[in-house]
Scaffold this motif. Structure first.
Motif, short mmCIF file in Angstrom:
data_model
loop_
_atom_site.label_atom_id
_atom_site.label_comp_id
_atom_site.label_asym_id
_atom_site.label_seq_id
_atom_site.Cartn_x
_atom_site.Cartn_y
_atom_site.Cartn_z
N ASP A 22 0.84 -1.21 0.00
CA ASP A 22 0.00 0.00 0.00
C ASP A 22 0.87 1.25 0.00
O ASP A 22 0.58 2.24 -0.69
CB ASP A 22 -0.93 0.01 1.21
CG ASP A 22 -2.13 -0.95 1.04
OD1 ASP A 22 -2.37 -1.37 -0.13
OD2 ASP A 22 -2.83 -1.22 2.02
N ALA A 23 1.97 1.22 0.78
CA ALA A 23 2.87 2.36 0.84
C ALA A 23 3.53 2.55 -0.52
O ALA A 23 3.63 3.69 -1.03
CB ALA A 23 3.92 2.16 1.93
N ASP A 24 4.00 1.45 -1.13
CA ASP A 24 4.59 1.54 -2.48
C ASP A 24 3.54 2.05 -3.46
O ASP A 24 3.84 2.92 -4.30
CB ASP A 24 5.10 0.17 -2.94
CG ASP A 24 6.45 -0.20 -2.32
OD1 ASP A 24 7.11 0.73 -1.78
OD2 ASP A 24 6.84 -1.36 -2.42
N HIS A 25 2.39 1.50 -3.32
CA HIS A 25 1.30 1.92 -4.22
C HIS A 25 1.00 3.40 -4.01
O HIS A 25 0.84 4.16 -4.98
CB HIS A 25 0.05 1.06 -3.98
CG HIS A 25 -1.11 1.45 -4.82
ND1 HIS A 25 -1.12 1.33 -6.19
CD2 HIS A 25 -2.33 1.99 -4.50
CE1 HIS A 25 -2.26 1.77 -6.66
NE2 HIS A 25 -3.03 2.17 -5.64
N ALA A 26 0.93 3.84 -2.77
CA ALA A 26 0.66 5.24 -2.47
C ALA A 26 1.79 6.11 -3.03
O ALA A 26 1.55 7.19 -3.59
CB ALA A 26 0.51 5.44 -0.98
N LYS A 27 3.08 5.64 -2.92
CA LYS A 27 4.20 6.38 -3.47
C LYS A 27 4.08 6.46 -4.98
O LYS A 27 4.30 7.53 -5.58
CB LYS A 27 5.54 5.69 -3.12
CG LYS A 27 6.04 5.98 -1.75
CD LYS A 27 7.40 5.28 -1.58
CE LYS A 27 7.86 5.29 -0.13
NZ LYS A 27 9.11 4.56 0.03
N VAL A 29 1.35 6.12 -6.73
CA VAL A 29 0.20 6.98 -7.06
C VAL A 29 0.60 8.43 -6.88
O VAL A 29 0.30 9.28 -7.73
CB VAL A 29 -1.03 6.61 -6.20
CG1 VAL A 29 -2.11 7.68 -6.28
CG2 VAL A 29 -1.59 5.26 -6.61
N ALA A 30 1.30 8.72 -5.76
CA ALA A 30 1.73 10.10 -5.52
C ALA A 30 2.69 10.53 -6.62
O ALA A 30 2.61 11.67 -7.13
CB ALA A 30 2.38 10.22 -4.16
N ALA A 31 3.61 9.65 -7.02
CA ALA A 31 4.57 9.97 -8.09
C ALA A 31 3.83 10.17 -9.40
O ALA A 31 4.11 11.12 -10.15
CB ALA A 31 5.62 8.88 -8.22
N LEU A 32 2.89 9.28 -9.66
CA LEU A 32 2.11 9.40 -10.90
C LEU A 32 1.26 10.66 -10.86
O LEU A 32 1.14 11.37 -11.87
CB LEU A 32 1.24 8.16 -11.10
CG LEU A 32 1.98 6.90 -11.56
CD1 LEU A 32 1.01 5.70 -11.61
CD2 LEU A 32 2.60 7.11 -12.93
N GLU A 33 0.68 10.95 -9.70
CA GLU A 33 -0.12 12.17 -9.59
C GLU A 33 0.76 13.39 -9.75
O GLU A 33 0.40 14.36 -10.40
CB GLU A 33 -0.87 12.21 -8.25
CG GLU A 33 -2.08 11.31 -8.23
CD GLU A 33 -2.83 11.33 -6.89
OE1 GLU A 33 -2.32 11.95 -5.91
OE2 GLU A 33 -3.91 10.75 -6.84
N ALA A 34 1.97 13.34 -9.18
CA ALA A 34 2.90 14.47 -9.33
C ALA A 34 3.31 14.60 -10.80
O ALA A 34 3.35 15.71 -11.35
CB ALA A 34 4.13 14.27 -8.44
N ALA A 35 3.61 13.44 -11.40
CA ALA A 35 3.98 13.46 -12.83
C ALA A 35 2.80 13.96 -13.66
O ALA A 35 2.96 14.75 -14.60
CB ALA A 35 4.42 12.08 -13.29
N HIS A 36 1.62 13.50 -13.29
CA HIS A 36 0.41 13.94 -13.99
C HIS A 36 0.20 15.43 -13.82
O HIS A 36 -0.11 16.15 -14.77
CB HIS A 36 -0.80 13.14 -13.47
CG HIS A 36 -2.10 13.58 -14.08
ND1 HIS A 36 -2.91 14.51 -13.49
CD2 HIS A 36 -2.70 13.25 -15.26
CE1 HIS A 36 -3.96 14.72 -14.25
NE2 HIS A 36 -3.86 13.96 -15.35
#
Length: 167
Positions: A22-27, A29-36
């Motif tokens: 979940d933490a990796d996934h959240a990271k 997702v956060a990275a993808l959201e930041a990239a997005h």
């Protein structure tokens, strides 16, 4: 109990793995959201730049169109003026052509009149010459007549003079 303990341990491992996932996934997702978000901001900036460029080009085209319309109006005005000038000059040319034709007709009439006057002058000169010749002939005749009269008077006076001379 062992089983429960193994199950609890497995459940704890599972929860730990799930938390890590979940933490990796959240990271991610956060990275993808930041990239997005960065891609979104980049796209928004690119869109704003393209929009500004298109707006500038549109304004430039509007100015160009306005300039072209003004130029067309000036050209149409110049064309209308040139057409009017040509029409005026054509009218002047027709008037001049009519004046030239009238002048040429007048010249022809005057030439005819001049030819008539020259013929009349020649006739008058001939009449003057004939009159002069007649006058000269008459003068010669008068001179002969005067001579004849003088001779006749002399002859007529001779008998009277002879009568007066007997002395």
């Amino acid at each position: 109990a062992k089983h429960e303990r193994a199950l609890a341990l497995a459940n704890g491992d599972f929860l730990k793995q799930k938390a890590v996932a979940d933490a990796d996934h959240a990271k991610q997702v956060a990275a993808l959201e930041a990239a997005h978000e960065k891609a979104k901001q980049d796209m928004a900036a690119e869109h704003a730049r393209a929009l500004a460029e298109v707006s500038n080009e549109r304004e430039e085209l509007r100015r160009g169109l306005s300039t072209a319309r003004d130029s067309i109006k000036r050209t149409e005005s110049e064309l209308a003026s040139a057409v009017q000038t040509i029409a005026d000059r054509n009218a002047e040319l027709r008037a001049h052509a009519a004046a030239i034709a009238e002048r040429d007709q007048r010249i022809a009439d005057l030439r005819g009149e001049l030819a008539g006057l020259e013929q009349e002058n020649a006739n008058y000169q001939e009449q003057v010459l004939l009159a002069y010749q007649k006058i000269k002939t008459d003068e010669a005749m008068v001179a002969r007549a005067k001579k004849a009269m003088a001779i006749a008077l002399t002859v007529l006076d001779e008998p009277n003079q002879r009568k007066a001379e007997p002395t």
